[in-house]
Design an enzyme around this catalytic site. Structure first.
Site, PDB file in Angstrom:
ATOM      1  N   SER A  45      -3.500  -1.375  -2.452  1.00 34.64           N
ATOM      2  CA  SER A  45      -2.155  -1.949  -2.506  1.00 34.64           C
ATOM      3  C   SER A  45      -1.218  -1.264  -1.498  1.00 34.64           C
ATOM      4  O   SER A  45      -1.564  -1.138  -0.324  1.00 34.64           O
ATOM      5  CB  SER A  45      -1.619  -1.853  -3.944  1.00 34.64           C
ATOM      6  OG  SER A  45      -0.466  -2.635  -4.111  1.00 34.64           O
ATOM      7  N   ASP A  97      -5.888 -12.332  -6.076  1.00 29.39           N
ATOM      8  CA  ASP A  97      -4.780 -11.383  -6.033  1.00 29.39           C
ATOM      9  C   ASP A  97      -3.458 -12.147  -6.117  1.00 29.39           C
ATOM     10  O   ASP A  97      -3.168 -12.996  -5.272  1.00 29.39           O
ATOM     11  CB  ASP A  97      -4.855 -10.596  -4.725  1.00 29.39           C
ATOM     12  CG  ASP A  97      -3.850  -9.460  -4.636  1.00 29.39           C
ATOM     13  OD1 ASP A  97      -2.911  -9.417  -5.455  1.00 29.39           O
ATOM     14  OD2 ASP A  97      -3.998  -8.620  -3.735  1.00 29.39           O
ATOM     15  N   HIS A 132      -5.867  -8.152  -8.112  1.00 28.45           N
ATOM     16  CA  HIS A 132      -5.304  -7.122  -7.238  1.00 28.45           C
ATOM     17  C   HIS A 132      -5.806  -5.727  -7.582  1.00 28.45           C
ATOM     18  O   HIS A 132      -6.161  -4.956  -6.685  1.00 28.45           O
ATOM     19  CB  HIS A 132      -3.772  -7.157  -7.354  1.00 28.45           C
ATOM     20  CG  HIS A 132      -3.073  -6.207  -6.428  1.00 28.45           C
ATOM     21  ND1 HIS A 132      -3.013  -6.413  -5.069  1.00 28.45           N
ATOM     22  CD2 HIS A 132      -2.402  -5.044  -6.674  1.00 28.45           C
ATOM     23  CE1 HIS A 132      -2.327  -5.420  -4.507  1.00 28.45           C
ATOM     24  NE2 HIS A 132      -1.949  -4.580  -5.457  1.00 28.45           N
TER      25      HIS A 132
END
Length: 306
Positions: free
Chosen positions: A120, A214, A248
């Site tokens: 991320s 995601d 994600h």
């Protein structure tokens, strides 16, 4: 069950009996970190910095698991932990450079290069470390951007500005969960390449890992753009793994799917995405590939003397 410490039980499943760890609360440049090393066997181990703290704090689960598989791993916090600001105004890459140099100086760490595992927002930092630091020879980027987000990056006087954010593109799904995957698309389509991190300058190797479901970042598009940038510059130093149905937060294998959670600084419940079965499959497969990738690019090639 009232006397059972569940957090401790979960933590210990990641940490093999042969792994020990050191905290460095007073080290001047990396005040909030934990180094996990194995004491089984003689010699040194490939060094890895684990960046898993974009939401703040110091998360040690992946670092301890990597150490259990033969890597000397530094879990590094950089915001909202001990004396680190909860809302930093910039990301100073010299902080991470000092962490790399510190890790390489440790007697249990096998040089000359180190690996980075990042996810991320942390993958933005991992990518920048690979670009600026020649000691970084293997970088794992999990569902990350190929540009700076939220706050500027600074390195030795150079400033990389964040890509503008389009709040009007935030969507709220039927369950009331916030989805951010389109919030940079307007600016990304209009921006020139000055906003893209110059990945072609990196000397090491990349492993891109993408969850195609995601809901937080358009990570599949960002990975595709980054690999095309490498290809245009004659580079083939990358591998891309893309997983349909994965969200994600791709974490260690056999971790439960976290499809949504609250981010206190945003006062929102964030939808991370992912379907239970394909997400679990992606976590198990990608973990094997991460270990293989790090060993390939951090361990010396042994040639026969015959």
């Amino acid at each position: 069950f009232e006397n059972i410490n569940f957090d401790s039980r979960i933590y210990n499943t990641f940490l093999h009996d042969t792994v020990f760890f050191f905290s460095f609360p007073s080290f001047p440049f990396i005040p909030s970190s934990v180094l996990f090393c194995s004491f089984s066997g003689e010699g040194s181990f490939p060094g890895v910095i684990d960046l898993f703290a974009g939401v703040g704090g110091l998360i040690e689960s992946r670092a301890s698991l990597l150490a259990s598989h033969g890597f000397a791993t530094l879990a590094l916090a950089y915001c909202d932990y001990e004396d680190l600001s909860s809302q930093p105004e910039k990301t100073d890459l010299e902080y991470f450079e000092e962490a790399v140099n510190f890790l390489l100086r440790h007697p249990k760490v096998l040089g000359p290069g180190v690996g980075i595992v990042s996810i991320s927002k942390d993958a933005e930092i991992g990518l920048s470390m690979a670009i600026h630091l020649k000691q970084v020879t293997a970088t794992v980027l999990i569902n990350g951007p190929n540009f700076v987000i939220r706050i500027p990056q600074v390195y030795r006087g150079q400033i990389s500005q964040p890509l503008p954010f389009s709040p009007q593109l935030l969507s709220i799904n039927a369950l009331g969960l916030a989805e951010f995957q389109h919030n940079f698309e307007e600016a990304r389509n209009e921006a020139n390449e000055n906003f893209l991190l110059p990945i072609e300058k990196a000397q090491g190797h990349f492993l891109f890992i993408v969850g195609e479901d995601d809901k937080n970042l358009n990570s599949k598009a960002y990975a595709k753009q980054a690999t095309e940038q490498l290809r245009r510059n004659g580079k083939n130093n990358w591998t891309l793994l893309s997983y349909p149905g994965a969200g994600h937060l791709l974490e260690a294998p056999y971790s439960p799917l976290c499809c949504a959670s609250k981010i206190s600084s945003l006062h929102l419940f964030i939808h991370w995405g992912g379907e239970v079965t394909p997400h679990a499959i992606a976590q198990e497969h990608s973990w094997k590939e991460i270990k293989k990738f790090l060993r390939k690019h951090l361990l010396p090639v042994v040639t026969s003397q015959l």
